[in-house]
Design a protein around this motif. Structure first.
Motif, mmCIF file in Angstrom:
data_model
loop_
_atom_site.group_PDB
_atom_site.id
_atom_site.type_symbol
_atom_site.label_atom_id
_atom_site.label_comp_id
_atom_site.label_asym_id
_atom_site.label_seq_id
_atom_site.Cartn_x
_atom_site.Cartn_y
_atom_site.Cartn_z
ATOM 1 N N ILE A 40 0.873 -1.120 0.006
ATOM 2 C CA ILE A 40 0.183 -0.136 -0.162
ATOM 3 C C ILE A 40 1.142 1.220 -0.114
ATOM 4 C CG2 ILE A 40 -1.659 1.277 1.360
ATOM 5 C CD1 ILE A 40 -2.640 -1.379 2.311
ATOM 6 N N GLY A 41 1.893 1.275 0.794
ATOM 7 C CA GLY A 41 2.931 2.289 0.881
ATOM 8 C C GLY A 41 3.676 2.502 -0.571
ATOM 9 N N GLY A 42 4.054 1.297 -1.155
ATOM 10 C CA GLY A 42 4.564 1.591 -2.521
ATOM 11 C C GLY A 42 3.677 2.227 -3.351
ATOM 12 N N LEU A 43 2.297 1.627 -3.607
ATOM 13 C CA LEU A 43 1.379 2.173 -4.224
ATOM 14 C C LEU A 43 1.118 3.667 -4.411
ATOM 15 C CD1 LEU A 43 -1.921 -0.169 -4.297
ATOM 16 C CD2 LEU A 43 -0.295 0.602 -6.537
ATOM 17 N N LEU A 44 0.976 4.067 -2.929
ATOM 18 C CA LEU A 44 1.143 5.411 -2.729
ATOM 19 C C LEU A 44 1.918 6.283 -3.415
ATOM 20 C CD1 LEU A 44 -0.691 7.625 -1.168
ATOM 21 C CD2 LEU A 44 0.741 6.927 1.052
ATOM 22 N N VAL A 45 3.328 5.779 -3.103
ATOM 23 C CA VAL A 45 4.579 6.603 -3.607
ATOM 24 C C VAL A 45 4.243 6.587 -5.031
ATOM 25 C CG1 VAL A 45 7.038 6.590 -3.728
ATOM 26 C CG2 VAL A 45 5.905 6.366 -1.538
#
Lengths: 343, 365
Positions: free
Chosen positions: B318-323
């Motif tokens: 999820i963090g990677g998607l956000l970035v």
């Protein structure tokens, strides 16, 4: 009065120094801190006097102090780093693992590895923010998840206990030189170095220029990308150092290490007079803010308030600080406009 | 938190963009990309993840994501005005505690206690809104403060104890299905009602146009007659009210009122909204993208849970998607600047006059 407003240098130096001191946010927060310590000491003398109280007073805030210093450097450039808590947790676990996997590793090397690893995590943030030209709030919110996810996945159900760490390392958390704990000394040296750099060095002043007006800084020819990148690397490195401190201070690293600390670091900076929109504030203020936050935590139970209320008090302080900044700057602006109209 | 962004926020509104056919303009948006990604993940999970097509998956997905879906609606509007509200999860915690105290300790009937708890949430939102809109403070600083303040009140009021003696009738209601045997829980009804209200408000009303205008340029918005202060104030009040409702739902669903309920939800809500294509600088975003963003997070986490992937990996994804979702915009514009620069250079070398022409056609920003 108007003369000193337009031409502050026309006033005699002593008077100038006095007005600056009276208006200084750092001193105001310091007075609050001193009053709090005095009050708590009157209630229970062991708060300050006695080796344990004195040591706790100084050593516990040193972790938040490092985070707040790094956070200030980033906030001054009109960015924010929400990932410091996760960076701290990840580095604290790395520290523990180093001692477990490489018995006999020299302690200074561990400190260097912590700094370097934190700096690397900061570099990731910095590259994404500075080169991607995207808001730091979003990027570091994303890396907050990512770093914490890596930390928890790596640690699994495993945790670092005091028995895993060498005694020399753990003693750092208690050792004192001239009654000042070693960890606090290191933190204060870092504070002094960063503070001196921000106050006098060209690079430090450029950080303030970037935060005051990024577009103007760019037009003026400052290398905004490079400066912002280094601000994030420094912030990450200090969070990494704080991670090593965490392991030394508490002797154990669980999955909760560093949780919520990112907001406390921002809070410490804001209470210490660092404007959230950049360009204003000093690391001295942020450091005193960090001391105040941690001391409130310890002082409340002594003052007869259950420590559950600590966060409410902190929240009130943040809002109070922001409102105060607003009122003061509005008054200053009004006076300057009046002075301009008169002259 | 940075400034040179107006050009990016309005990139869909240039003459060049309008020269494309309507269908392309609809397809080539951030919202459509998120919806497409959601569909791809959903179809893939349906086909390849064991038990994903079972009756319980969607049911629990909606139950778990409901607070985030609800709060994401007002949060979208707030972020479109260029502000942010970090205190929503603390409002949830505070209303959860208030509900517990009012019902169990004060002995009020549940509907009265719930209404009073919502009133507390509205008051919290009004406090935020007053400080941001009328005192003119930066919302990031204010809501970091109220994040600590409201959470501190919640924890302070209950300490470490938990109130769990809620009547079965109400805790069951939070988990009930609309039609017995179907996978849609009851909470979807208020959600759909709120979606309709917020969609009308944002996309089909003058109030909504004002929201976008404030995000693009609040000074200009004021000159066109938008009441900037009042608009922002109401948005924070709405966020407070909806968060309070989500807090009540959370309390009843888990049957316990605790001070640390729903901690860290604010980050998930903001992640979902930004993933849905809302620009953190304000002025850009749409509700359908946000709903797709929330559902994408939900589908990803439940699919990964069924695959026995730990929640830590899910958080990393999820963090990677956000970035990625924010980086992709500037990465794509960098690529297009690179290619159009190359095209222009190629033209310039073949006929300098023509390149002047194309330079003049470029919409000036």
């Amino acid at each position: 009065v108007t003369d000193t407003l337009i031409k502050p240098s026309s006033a005699p130096p002593l008077q100038r120094a006095l007005t600056t001191a009276l208006r200084s946010r750092e001193i105001a927060v310091f007075i609050v801190l001193a009053a709090l310590i005095a009050l708590a000491t009157v209630k229970s003398s062991s708060f300050l006097i006695g080796s344990d109280g004195w040591r706790n007073l100084l050593v516990t805030p040193s972790i938040l102090l490092l985070l707040a210093v790094g956070q200030t450097v980033v906030i001054v450039t009109r960015n924010v780093d929400l990932s410091v808590g996760s960076t701290l947790g990840l580095t604290a676990y790395l520290t523990g693992r180093l001692f477990v996997d490489q018995p006999g590793i020299p302690i200074p090397l561990v400190f260097l590895i912590g700094l370097a690893f934190g700096g690397l995590l900061g570099l990731v943030n910095g590259v994404l923010v500075a080169f991607g030209k995207v808001p730091a709030l979003v990027i570091t919110l994303g890396t907050l998840y990512i770093y914490r996810g890596i930390f928890l996945e790596w640690a699994g159900s495993d945790r670092i206990n005091a028995s895993d760490l060498p005694a020399d390392f753990l003693r750092l958390g208690n050792q004192q030189i001239l009654t000042i704990p070693v960890l606090t000394l290191i933190a204060l040296v870092v504070l002094a170095a960063v503070g001196y750099y921000l106050h006098t060095a060209r690079g430090g002043r450029e950080l303030y220029a970037i935060g005051s007006d990024p577009d103007a800084a760019k037009l003026y020819g400052l290398n905004v990308t490079k400066r912002v990148l280094w601000a994030f690397i420094l912030c990450g490195a200090l969070a990494g150092l704080a991670g090593v401190f965490f392991a030394a201070r508490y002797g154990s690293v669980s999955s909760n290490a560093g949780r919520n600390l990112e907001l406390e670091a921002v809070a410490a900076a804001v209470i210490g007079g660092v404007a959230i929109f950049g360009g204003v504030g000093t690391v001295w203020g942020a450091a005193i803010g960090a001391f105040l936050l941690v001391t409130i935590d310890r002082a409340l139970p002594i003052l007869g308030i259950p420590d559950f209320w600590q966060r409410a008090v902190v929240g009130g302080l943040i809002i109070g600080a922001v409102v105060l900044d607003r009122v003061l700057s509005a008054r200053q602006e009004r006076k300057l406009i009046e002075a301009r109209a008169e002259s | 938190m940075s400034t040179p962004t107006i050009d990016r926020a309005v990139d869909g509104r240039t003459y060049a963009a309008y020269s494309r056919p309507l269908i392309w303009r609809l397809v080539l948006t951030r919202e459509f990309a998120v919806i497409a990604l959601l569909l791809v993940v959903f179809v893939y999970a349906n086909g390849n993840v064991p038990n994903f097509d079972g009756p319980l998956t969607l049911y629990y997905l909606f139950l778990d994501m409901a607070p985030i879906m609800l709060i994401a609606l007002p949060m979208t509007l707030i972020i479109i005005t260029g502000e942010i509200d970090l205190s929503v999860a603390s409002v949830m915690g505070l209303t959860s505690v208030m509900l517990g105290i009012l019902y169990a300790d004060a002995g009020l009937p549940m509907p009265v206690a719930a209404l009073l708890a919502i009133a507390v949430g509205v008051a919290c939102g009004a406090f935020n809104g007053f400080l941001v809109a009328y005192v003119g403070l930066p919302s990031l600083a204010v809501t970091i403060g109220t994040l600590a303040l409201f959470r501190g009140l919640a924890v302070g009021l209950l300490g470490t104890e938990a109130i769990t003696d809620f009547p079965q009738k109400w805790t069951d209601l939070a988990k009930e299905r609309i039609v017995e045997g179907e996978s849609y829980p009851m909470i979807l009804i208020p959600f759909v009602v709120l979606v309709v209200i917020f969609a009308l408000l944002l996309h089909f009303s003058t109030f909504g146009r004002g929201v976008y205008e404030i995000g693009l340029n609040d000074e200009a918005a004021r000159f066109t007659g938008v009441n900037v202060e009042l608009t922002k104030f109401w948005l924070f009040v709405m966020a407070g009210g909806v968060s309070a409702f989500a807090g009540i739902y959370y309390t009843l669903r888990y049957g316990s009122a605790r001070g640390d309920n729903a901690e860290f939800y604010e980050l998930q809500v903001i992640a979902a909204v930004l993933l849905g294509g809302v620009s953190i600088f304000g002025g850009r975003g749409a509700l359908h993208g946000v709903i797709a963003g929330v559902l994408l997070i939900g589908v990803l986490s439940s699919a990964m849970r069924l695959e026995n992937v730990s929640t830590n990996i899910t958080n990393i994804v999820i963090g990677g998607l956000l970035v990625l979702s924010v980086i992709s915009t500037s990465f794509l514009s960098w690529i297009s600047a690179l290619t159009s620069g190359r095209a222009r250079r190629a033209e310039a070398s073949s006929s300098p006059q023509q390149s002047d022409q194309s330079g003049a056609d470029q919409p000036s920003r």
